[in-house]
Design an enzyme around this catalytic site. Structure first.
Site, PDB file in Angstrom:
ATOM      1  CD  GLU A  42      73.724  52.962  39.519  1.00 27.34           C
ATOM      2  OE1 GLU A  42      72.669  52.349  39.235  1.00 27.34           O
ATOM      3  OE2 GLU A  42      74.095  53.191  40.669  1.00 27.34           O
ATOM      4  CE  LYS A  44      65.633  51.194  32.685  1.00 26.44           C
ATOM      5  NZ  LYS A  44      65.177  49.905  32.181  1.00 26.44           N
ATOM      6  NE  ARG A  65      58.882  46.373  38.732  1.00 23.43           N
ATOM      7  CZ  ARG A  65      58.176  47.491  38.850  1.00 23.43           C
ATOM      8  NH1 ARG A  65      58.503  48.406  39.709  1.00 23.43           N
ATOM      9  NH2 ARG A  65      57.132  47.705  38.072  1.00 23.43           N
ATOM     10  CE  LYS A 242      64.573  52.138  28.009  1.00 24.62           C
ATOM     11  NZ  LYS A 242      63.183  51.752  28.296  1.00 24.62           N
TER      12      LYS A 242
END
Ligand code: IVH
Length: 306
Positions: A42, A44, A65, A242
């Site tokens: 997916e 990010k 969060r 990343k």
């Protein structure tokens, strides 16, 4: 108000290159004692993580969060985001929690900063900060004006009713309930396919209308996820692969100073326009005087904008 998450919101370990991805995969293969598992890849999304709770199909609570265990109640603000369903479709479980990322589209971010510059208000450094600032407002009319959006990327928990045994099917199930799911996710059978997916986005991500900072690779089956478990707050069954951050060199044309409502002085850079990640950047925050001194920033300098 503070909210305690019944099931902690986790973070992700990072991989910065193919070797690190391979090392992550190897650990999973060793622990599972097999290598025939699927992955879901997916995007990010670079925003802020939230948990949405539904009771009998009604949206009852939305929280940030926070530290993963304790977050902030931002229900009133999340209600202003059109893609957060207030009532679910079909026969939802009695209690359902989903997790996702609230983000500010690139275009909304650009407009917001231009508006702030013209009013003499401090600029937001990036779409993620502006999304975070927007959902933590006391006045939800401000949040409503900020053009935020959301993608749901995980099932938190569901009280009853049959639930799929893997992430991919759980996401389709949530889409049928009315949640907004990112359409770019892919089911991959091999690590080579994962690497291809990642590579395919390195350049293309600039064309997306929202900011992404990598790819999230998840092992699909819930049973495998359960066996792999966690190290601290990081699941062994997922990794954030990343992208290198985008930079460009340009000239600092001027340093402007906005005077805030409270009299605070907010310095900003006026840049020779430069394209970064598909957006033309003309203004950037310089944070404060101390930071300008620390970096020795002067008009006429060549600067790296990241
Ligand atoms: S899954 C246990 N999927 O990235 C897995 N996270 O660095 C938890 N994020 O806190 C997260 N897009 O806010 C997942 N497709 C995606 C995501 C995603 C963005 C954020 C999320 C998380 C952070 C971890």
């Amino acid at each position: 108000a503070e909210v305690t998450h019944p099931l902690p919101l986790l973070s992700l370990a990072n991989a910065f290159n193919n070797d690190e991805l391979v090392a992550w995969h190897k650990r999973a293969v060793n622990l599972l004692g097999r290598s025939d598992f699927d992955f879901v890849c997916e995007l990010k999304i670079d925003g802020l993580a939230v948990a949405l709770t539904y009771e009998d199909g009604r949206f009852v609570r939305g929280a940030t969060r926070g530290d993963g265990v304790h977050g902030e109640d931002i229900t009133h603000n999340l209600r202003t985001i059109k893609s957060v369903p207030l009532a679910l479709m079909g026969q939802p479980p009695r209690r359902l929690e989903v997790r996702g990322e609230v983000y500010m589209p690139k275009e909304s971010f650009r407009r917001l900063n231009e508006e702030r510059a013209s009013k003499g208000e401090p600029l937001f450094a990036n779409p993620r900060n502006s999304a975070a600032g927007s959902v933590r407002q006391l006045d939800s009319r401000i949040t409503a004006s900020r053009k935020l959006d959301i993608y749901i990327y995980a099932l938190g928990y569901a009280d009853d009713g049959p639930m799929p045994n893997n992430h991919r099917d759980a996401m389709s199930h949530l889409a049928e309930r009315g949640f907004r799911i990112n359409p770019q996710s892919r089911l991959c059978q091999t690590l080579e396919e994962v690497e291809d997916y990642y590579r395919s986005w390195v350049e293309r991500r600039r064309d997306l209308p929202y900011q992404v900072d990598g790819v999230v690779v998840k092992i699909n089956r819930f049973e495998h996820q359960r066996v792999l478990g966690y190290v601290g707050r990081e699941p062994r069954w997922a990794v954030a692969y990343k992208f290198a951050s985008e930079q460009a060199v340009t000239r600092l044309l001027d340093i402007g100073i906005n005077v805030g409502r409270t009299g605070s002085l907010n310095p900003f850079a006026v840049l020779e326009p430069v394209v970064i990640g598909g957006a033309t950047v003309k203004l950037a925050t310089l944070h404060n005087e101390e930071d300008i001194r620390r970096k020795d920033i002067r008009v006429g300098d060549w600067v790296i904008v990241e």
